[in-house]
Design an enzyme around this catalytic site. Structure first.
Site, mmCIF file in Angstrom:
data_model
loop_
_atom_site.group_PDB
_atom_site.id
_atom_site.type_symbol
_atom_site.label_atom_id
_atom_site.label_comp_id
_atom_site.label_asym_id
_atom_site.label_seq_id
_atom_site.Cartn_x
_atom_site.Cartn_y
_atom_site.Cartn_z
ATOM 1 N N ARG A 10 -3.127 -11.238 8.305
ATOM 2 C CA ARG A 10 -3.788 -10.241 9.148
ATOM 3 C C ARG A 10 -3.209 -10.344 10.559
ATOM 4 O O ARG A 10 -2.884 -11.444 11.032
ATOM 5 C CB ARG A 10 -5.292 -10.503 9.173
ATOM 6 C CG ARG A 10 -6.091 -9.480 9.959
ATOM 7 C CD ARG A 10 -7.563 -9.864 9.989
ATOM 8 N NE ARG A 10 -8.352 -8.918 10.785
ATOM 9 C CZ ARG A 10 -9.622 -9.100 11.119
ATOM 10 N NH1 ARG A 10 -10.253 -10.203 10.725
ATOM 11 N NH2 ARG A 10 -10.265 -8.197 11.835
ATOM 12 N N HIS A 11 -3.038 -9.220 11.215
ATOM 13 C CA HIS A 11 -2.556 -9.205 12.591
ATOM 14 C C HIS A 11 -3.405 -10.103 13.484
ATOM 15 O O HIS A 11 -4.539 -10.453 13.156
ATOM 16 C CB HIS A 11 -2.577 -7.774 13.146
ATOM 17 C CG HIS A 11 -3.938 -7.148 13.119
ATOM 18 N ND1 HIS A 11 -4.922 -7.443 14.049
ATOM 19 C CD2 HIS A 11 -4.501 -6.268 12.259
ATOM 20 C CE1 HIS A 11 -6.013 -6.761 13.774
ATOM 21 N NE2 HIS A 11 -5.792 -6.038 12.688
ATOM 22 N N GLY A 12 -2.855 -10.456 14.651
ATOM 23 C CA GLY A 12 -3.636 -11.189 15.637
ATOM 24 C C GLY A 12 -4.792 -10.352 16.160
ATOM 25 O O GLY A 12 -4.876 -9.142 15.914
ATOM 26 N N GLY A 16 -9.357 -3.764 19.709
ATOM 27 C CA GLY A 16 -10.523 -3.267 18.990
ATOM 28 C C GLY A 16 -11.418 -4.396 18.518
ATOM 29 O O GLY A 16 -12.653 -4.298 18.597
ATOM 30 N N THR A 23 -12.066 0.089 14.282
ATOM 31 C CA THR A 23 -10.737 0.489 14.730
ATOM 32 C C THR A 23 -10.010 1.337 13.694
ATOM 33 O O THR A 23 -9.512 2.414 13.993
ATOM 34 C CB THR A 23 -9.893 -0.746 15.100
ATOM 35 O OG1 THR A 23 -10.630 -1.548 16.010
ATOM 36 C CG2 THR A 23 -8.589 -0.323 15.748
ATOM 37 N N ARG A 62 -0.620 -2.994 16.273
ATOM 38 C CA ARG A 62 -1.118 -4.362 16.270
ATOM 39 C C ARG A 62 -0.472 -5.186 15.159
ATOM 40 O O ARG A 62 -0.257 -6.392 15.321
ATOM 41 C CB ARG A 62 -2.645 -4.373 16.161
ATOM 42 C CG ARG A 62 -3.267 -3.674 14.961
ATOM 43 C CD ARG A 62 -4.757 -3.495 15.215
ATOM 44 N NE ARG A 62 -5.517 -2.957 14.089
ATOM 45 C CZ ARG A 62 -5.685 -1.657 13.850
ATOM 46 N NH1 ARG A 62 -5.110 -0.757 14.636
ATOM 47 N NH2 ARG A 62 -6.428 -1.254 12.832
ATOM 48 N N GLU A 89 -4.756 -0.242 7.989
ATOM 49 C CA GLU A 89 -6.154 -0.633 7.815
ATOM 50 C C GLU A 89 -6.927 0.473 7.095
ATOM 51 O O GLU A 89 -6.501 1.643 7.047
ATOM 52 C CB GLU A 89 -6.769 -0.912 9.200
ATOM 53 C CG GLU A 89 -8.246 -1.274 9.213
ATOM 54 C CD GLU A 89 -8.592 -2.498 8.389
ATOM 55 O OE1 GLU A 89 -8.481 -2.429 7.145
ATOM 56 O OE2 GLU A 89 -8.995 -3.507 8.977
ATOM 57 N N HIS A 91 -9.330 3.417 6.586
ATOM 58 C CA HIS A 91 -9.701 4.501 7.508
ATOM 59 C C HIS A 91 -11.228 4.582 7.566
ATOM 60 O O HIS A 91 -11.882 4.844 6.558
ATOM 61 C CB HIS A 91 -9.104 5.827 7.047
ATOM 62 C CG HIS A 91 -9.095 6.874 8.125
ATOM 63 N ND1 HIS A 91 -10.256 7.374 8.664
ATOM 64 C CD2 HIS A 91 -8.079 7.477 8.785
ATOM 65 C CE1 HIS A 91 -9.955 8.261 9.602
ATOM 66 N NE2 HIS A 91 -8.636 8.339 9.701
ATOM 67 N N ARG A 116 -19.512 -0.999 6.227
ATOM 68 C CA ARG A 116 -18.487 -2.013 6.492
ATOM 69 C C ARG A 116 -18.051 -2.724 5.226
ATOM 70 O O ARG A 116 -16.856 -2.923 4.996
ATOM 71 C CB ARG A 116 -19.003 -3.059 7.484
ATOM 72 C CG ARG A 116 -19.139 -2.587 8.912
ATOM 73 C CD ARG A 116 -19.431 -3.775 9.818
ATOM 74 N NE ARG A 116 -18.323 -4.728 9.806
ATOM 75 C CZ ARG A 116 -18.468 -6.043 9.977
ATOM 76 N NH1 ARG A 116 -19.682 -6.568 10.152
ATOM 77 N NH2 ARG A 116 -17.422 -6.838 9.971
ATOM 78 N N ARG A 117 -18.998 -3.139 4.389
ATOM 79 C CA ARG A 117 -18.662 -4.057 3.303
ATOM 80 C C ARG A 117 -19.017 -3.567 1.907
ATOM 81 O O ARG A 117 -18.630 -4.214 0.931
ATOM 82 C CB ARG A 117 -19.336 -5.410 3.552
ATOM 83 C CG ARG A 117 -18.784 -6.163 4.756
ATOM 84 C CD ARG A 117 -17.299 -6.493 4.570
ATOM 85 N NE ARG A 117 -16.757 -7.204 5.715
ATOM 86 C CZ ARG A 117 -16.786 -8.527 5.870
ATOM 87 N NH1 ARG A 117 -17.348 -9.278 4.945
ATOM 88 N NH2 ARG A 117 -16.269 -9.087 6.931
ATOM 89 N N HIS A 184 -3.790 -5.801 7.631
ATOM 90 C CA HIS A 184 -5.108 -5.694 8.258
ATOM 91 C C HIS A 184 -6.178 -6.317 7.364
ATOM 92 O O HIS A 184 -5.947 -6.570 6.176
ATOM 93 C CB HIS A 184 -5.416 -4.228 8.537
ATOM 94 C CG HIS A 184 -4.358 -3.569 9.373
ATOM 95 N ND1 HIS A 184 -4.465 -3.455 10.737
ATOM 96 C CD2 HIS A 184 -3.161 -3.020 9.029
ATOM 97 C CE1 HIS A 184 -3.377 -2.860 11.209
ATOM 98 N NE2 HIS A 184 -2.578 -2.583 10.196
#
Length: 230
Positions: A10-12, A16, A23, A62, A89, A91, A116-117, A184
């Site tokens: 995953r990106h740093g 966001g 994000t 990112r 990531e 959408h 979210r989940r 992501h």
């Protein structure tokens, strides 16, 4: 396990993440902490003797900037790079750009947690004239409109990512080529779910740290084994 190595990361931390935003495809850069996380990940992979034949990332800055920091740390800045919208990531539709706490105050904790989940729960769709609609972004101009998401669930993200794994990543790994994939959080959940054979319930509870390499071994038969985080 002899054979190729696949490293997923995953990106740093992004701006966001720092501001607690939804994000998604919103193209925010890394925070100061995120830049350092990415540099540290590159140095860590080099210290573990990891070398790669190619690198893959999303079309969002990112992830791109994280990859470039990693390649510098690996002393492989010349490595071929492949960017794909399929590694973007999830959408988040009309939630994109909104603060999570403000959204909870408006819709309630339970509804926001489902957005979210929840494995198959789709957030409200973005409107066609919104700046968050990918059809209004020139970087996606070559992608058929029917393929561009207006909002995605975790399950839909998995379906979007799976062809990239099957058609692009796996054939190279079977040929013994080691790959670095910077992407992501939700895409990581989707890939880990597919590779590790997780249930929807296990997938939606996965916590993915930023800037932390996850290593897999892949043999010529395409058998994948998780070797753990560095």
């Amino acid at each position: 396990m002899a054979g190729a190595r696949l490293v997923l990361m995953r990106h740093g931390q992004s701006l966001g993440n720092e501001a607690n935003l939804f994000t998604g495809w919103n193209d925010l850069d890394l925070s100061a902490c995120g830049h350092e996380e990415a540099r540290r990940a590159g140095r860590l992979m080099r210290a573990h003797g990891l070398r790669f034949d190619a690198a893959h990332c999303s079309m969002l800055r990112r992830a791109i900037h994280t990859l470039h920091h990693c390649l510098d740390g690996l002393d492989q800045p010349w490595l071929p790079e492949h960017k794909s919208w399929r590694l973007n990531e999830r959408h988040y539709g009309a939630l994109q750009g909104l603060n999570r706490e403000d959204t909870i105050a408006r819709y309630g904790q339970e509804q926001v947690q489902q957005w979210r989940r929840g494995f198959a729960v789709i957030p409200p769709e973005v409107e066609p004239d919104s700046p968050h609609h990918p059809g209004n972004d020139p970087r996606y101009a070559m992608i058929p409109d029917a393929d561009l998401p207006r909002a995605e669930s975790l399950a839909m993200t998995l379906e979007r990512v799976r062809p990239y794994w099957q058609d692009t990543l796996l054939p190279d790994l079977r040929r013994g080529r080691s790959l670095l994939v910077v992407t992501h959080g939700t895409v990581m959940r989707a890939l880990i779910s597919h590779l590790d054979g997780l249930s929807p319930e296990e997938t939606q509870t996965l916590e993915i740290p930023t800037g932390t390499p996850l290593v897999y071994g892949v043999n010529e038969a395409g058998t994948v084994k998780q070797m753990g985080h560095l």
